[in-house]
Design an enzyme around this catalytic site. Structure first.
Site, PDB file in Angstrom:
ATOM      1  N   SER A 127      62.645 143.199  53.697  1.00 23.20           N
ATOM      2  CA  SER A 127      61.594 144.024  53.090  1.00 23.20           C
ATOM      3  C   SER A 127      61.843 145.494  53.390  1.00 23.20           C
ATOM      4  O   SER A 127      62.760 145.849  54.142  1.00 23.20           O
ATOM      5  CB  SER A 127      60.217 143.610  53.624  1.00 23.20           C
ATOM      6  N   SER A 129      59.889 147.557  55.063  1.00 26.77           N
ATOM      7  CA  SER A 129      59.018 148.062  56.125  1.00 26.77           C
ATOM      8  C   SER A 129      59.733 148.988  57.107  1.00 26.77           C
ATOM      9  O   SER A 129      59.084 149.721  57.853  1.00 26.77           O
ATOM     10  CB  SER A 129      58.389 146.905  56.899  1.00 26.77           C
ATOM     11  N   LYS A 184      61.001 145.365  63.827  1.00 30.41           N
ATOM     12  CA  LYS A 184      60.188 146.580  63.906  1.00 30.41           C
ATOM     13  C   LYS A 184      60.735 147.453  65.038  1.00 30.41           C
ATOM     14  O   LYS A 184      61.639 147.084  65.768  1.00 30.41           O
ATOM     15  CB  LYS A 184      58.716 146.262  64.185  1.00 30.41           C
ATOM     16  N   SER A 287      54.012 148.663  56.140  1.00 29.22           N
ATOM     17  CA  SER A 287      54.533 147.840  57.223  1.00 29.22           C
ATOM     18  C   SER A 287      53.405 147.018  57.831  1.00 29.22           C
ATOM     19  O   SER A 287      52.397 147.557  58.281  1.00 29.22           O
ATOM     20  CB  SER A 287      55.172 148.721  58.310  1.00 29.22           C
TER      21      SER A 287
END
Length: 322
Positions: A127, A129, A184, A287
């Site tokens: 993705s 994010s 992340k 996100s």
């Protein structure tokens, strides 16, 4: 053994197929462990049982053939077919297909298992994010030993390692659904107070230094976003903001330790508990991260992402990142 091997291979293929079509939720670490055990068992059986039996059969065939030739020579008949004898022996010693697909694959599967379990694991960015640091389609490597080695599947730590630092990009098992991997950036470590208010990040009351950069064009969204450079930890990294998105957090779940977070119209402030980490994506307004589902337990951390080894749509993406 052929029938048994066919059933085992069919079970593996069926599992992978069901996983691929979404009928089941697969576990690649468990699948690789089972493949290593099964092929290892066949490799041992081949080395200490099947191969010696085939060699004995080839030797017995050569002996009987030689005796037959000697008998023919005594009868005055000159035998031919030395090449045929060698070909027949080779055929007797050669691995059958069911050992090629088990014992023959064991060394490769073992190397992959050891590398993936204890050194480096590949991961694909699914993705946007982590834009602009990581793009959709980036294939990255995750360091599995920096934070301490863990047993595969059981995830039990067997060596001490370094603690994740603020600024590290980590892959971890998504707390609400541990079978799914997320990636992340670590923003807060145990004991830190993290505040993201009016789209400005502060850690322990100190604003994170930022520098304005030219707008970033995100190809997935086909639009420009405001871009800034932040410095958390030792090295700077870039982040994106969407000026049109609100500052407050919408739809935060009822996660563990939620009482340590204070939500307001300006954003969120959280006190990071012991053994937990607060993470965010670099694409701040696109996100799903700790602001929404809470903290990452240390036990969920897979490793530190550090290198883009391939992006088939853009070879220039290959290299390290902050």
């Amino acid at each position: 053994m052929q029938v048994l091997t066919s059933l085992i291979l069919a079970a593996f293929v069926g599992y992978i197929g069901a996983w691929y079509v979404g009928a089941i939720e697969g576990n690649f670490a468990l699948l690789l462990l089972l493949a290593t055990i099964v092929t290892g068992a066949y490799w041992l059986a081949e080395r200490f049982y099947f191969l010696p039996r085939r060699k004995q059969a080839a030797a017995a065939f050569a002996t009987s053939t030689q005796q037959r030739r000697e008998e023919l020579e005594r009868m005055g008949i000159r035998p031919d077919g030395a090449d045929d004898l060698q070909a027949a022996q080779h055929k007797l010693i050669m691995q059958p297909w069911w050992l090629d697909w088990t014992a023959g694959l064991f060394p490769v599967i073992l190397v992959v298992f050891l590398l993936r379990s204890f050194l480096f694991e590949p991961f694909k960015i699914p993705s946007g994010s982590m834009y602009p640091t990581l793009w959709v389609g980036d294939l990255i490597l995750v360091n599995k030993y920096t934070y301490g080695l863990r047993l595969p599947v059981a995830n039990t730590r067997i060596t001490d390692g370094n603690k994740p630092k603020a600024g590290d990009v980590i892959v971890f098992r998504y707390p609400p659904q541990p079978t799914v991997d997320y990636i992340k950036r670590v923003i807060g470590t145990p004991g830190d107070t993290v505040a993201y208010l009016n789209k400005r990040l502060t850690i322990n009351g100190k604003p994170v230094p930022t520098t304005n950069l030219p707008d970033f064009f995100e190809e997935d969204a086909m639009r420009y976003f405001s871009q800034f450079q932040e410095k958390i930890g030792e090295k700077p990294h870039n982040v994106l903001n969407n000026k049109e998105a609100p500052a407050f957090v919408q739809g935060a779940s009822n996660f563990q330790h939620r009482d340590l977070c204070n939500y307001s119209v300006e954003g969120v402030t959280c006190k990071v508990p012991e053994g937990q980490y607060f993470v965010m994506g670099d694409n701040r307004d696109n996100s799903l991260d700790s602001r929404y589902w809470g903290f990452v337990p240390e036990a969920n951390i897979v490793g530190r992402a550090f290198f883009i080894w391939m992006n088939f749509g853009n070879f220039k993406r290959i290299g390290s990142f902050n």
